[in-house]
Design a protein around this motif. Structure first.
Motif, PDB file in Angstrom:
ATOM      1  N   ALA A  24       0.832  -1.204   0.000  1.00  0.00           N
ATOM      2  CA  ALA A  24       0.000   0.000   0.000  1.00  0.00           C
ATOM      3  C   ALA A  24       0.867   1.255   0.000  1.00  0.00           C
ATOM      4  O   ALA A  24       0.567   2.225  -0.716  1.00  0.00           O
ATOM      5  N   VAL A  25       1.944   1.261   0.770  1.00  0.00           N
ATOM      6  CA  VAL A  25       2.857   2.408   0.796  1.00  0.00           C
ATOM      7  C   VAL A  25       3.463   2.624  -0.588  1.00  0.00           C
ATOM      8  O   VAL A  25       3.531   3.749  -1.093  1.00  0.00           O
ATOM      9  N   ALA A  26       3.896   1.534  -1.225  1.00  0.00           N
ATOM     10  CA  ALA A  26       4.458   1.640  -2.572  1.00  0.00           C
ATOM     11  C   ALA A  26       3.428   2.241  -3.532  1.00  0.00           C
ATOM     12  O   ALA A  26       3.748   3.148  -4.310  1.00  0.00           O
ATOM     13  N   HIS A  27       2.207   1.765  -3.453  1.00  0.00           N
ATOM     14  CA  HIS A  27       1.143   2.247  -4.336  1.00  0.00           C
ATOM     15  C   HIS A  27       0.874   3.740  -4.129  1.00  0.00           C
ATOM     16  O   HIS A  27       0.752   4.496  -5.103  1.00  0.00           O
ATOM     17  N   VAL A  28       0.796   4.160  -2.876  1.00  0.00           N
ATOM     18  CA  VAL A  28       0.540   5.573  -2.562  1.00  0.00           C
ATOM     19  C   VAL A  28       1.634   6.467  -3.149  1.00  0.00           C
ATOM     20  O   VAL A  28       1.368   7.585  -3.588  1.00  0.00           O
ATOM     21  N   HIS A  29       2.848   5.945  -3.205  1.00  0.00           N
ATOM     22  CA  HIS A  29       3.969   6.728  -3.719  1.00  0.00           C
ATOM     23  C   HIS A  29       4.202   6.509  -5.215  1.00  0.00           C
ATOM     24  O   HIS A  29       5.199   6.979  -5.768  1.00  0.00           O
ATOM     25  N   GLU A  32       4.986   0.455  -8.644  1.00  0.00           N
ATOM     26  CA  GLU A  32       4.473  -0.898  -8.810  1.00  0.00           C
ATOM     27  C   GLU A  32       5.302  -1.804  -7.910  1.00  0.00           C
ATOM     28  O   GLU A  32       6.505  -1.582  -7.738  1.00  0.00           O
ATOM     29  N   TRP A  33       4.682  -2.841  -7.338  1.00  0.00           N
ATOM     30  CA  TRP A  33       5.405  -3.716  -6.421  1.00  0.00           C
ATOM     31  C   TRP A  33       6.600  -4.379  -7.109  1.00  0.00           C
ATOM     32  O   TRP A  33       7.662  -4.529  -6.521  1.00  0.00           O
ATOM     33  N   ARG A  34       6.458  -4.749  -8.370  1.00  0.00           N
ATOM     34  CA  ARG A  34       7.571  -5.397  -9.081  1.00  0.00           C
ATOM     35  C   ARG A  34       8.782  -4.474  -9.179  1.00  0.00           C
ATOM     36  O   ARG A  34       9.917  -4.933  -9.162  1.00  0.00           O
ATOM     37  N   ALA A  40      15.058  -3.938  -4.574  1.00  0.00           N
ATOM     38  CA  ALA A  40      15.525  -4.802  -3.485  1.00  0.00           C
ATOM     39  C   ALA A  40      16.558  -5.811  -3.994  1.00  0.00           C
ATOM     40  O   ALA A  40      17.568  -6.057  -3.328  1.00  0.00           O
ATOM     41  N   GLU A  41      16.323  -6.389  -5.164  1.00  0.00           N
ATOM     42  CA  GLU A  41      17.277  -7.342  -5.754  1.00  0.00           C
ATOM     43  C   GLU A  41      18.622  -6.671  -6.008  1.00  0.00           C
ATOM     44  O   GLU A  41      19.677  -7.244  -5.727  1.00  0.00           O
TER      45      GLU A  41
END
Length: 57
Positions: A24-29, A32-34, A40-41
């Motif tokens: 949800a935090v990623a979406h608000v900002h 996309e999760w991917r 992260a990778e």
């Protein structure tokens, strides 16, 4: 909030809740999760990961 170290079989549910918050935090900002996973990778490849059993708190 249940502490994961004492959660037993509930730990997976608690981790899932944290994951949903992060998504949800990623979406608000506007991410996309991917895309977050790709970052992260890259960071894991450059700096390592938390595989050394680092305990927080």
């Amino acid at each position: 909030m249940i502490e994961l170290s004492s959660a037993g079989h509930v730990a997976a549910e608690e981790i899932a809740d944290v994951l949903e918050v992060l998504r949800a935090v990623a979406h608000v900002h506007g991410y996309e999760w991917r895309d977050v996973e790709k970052v992260a990778e890259t960071k894991r490849a450059e700096r390592g990961a938390f595989s050394g059993r680092i305990h927080l708190g």
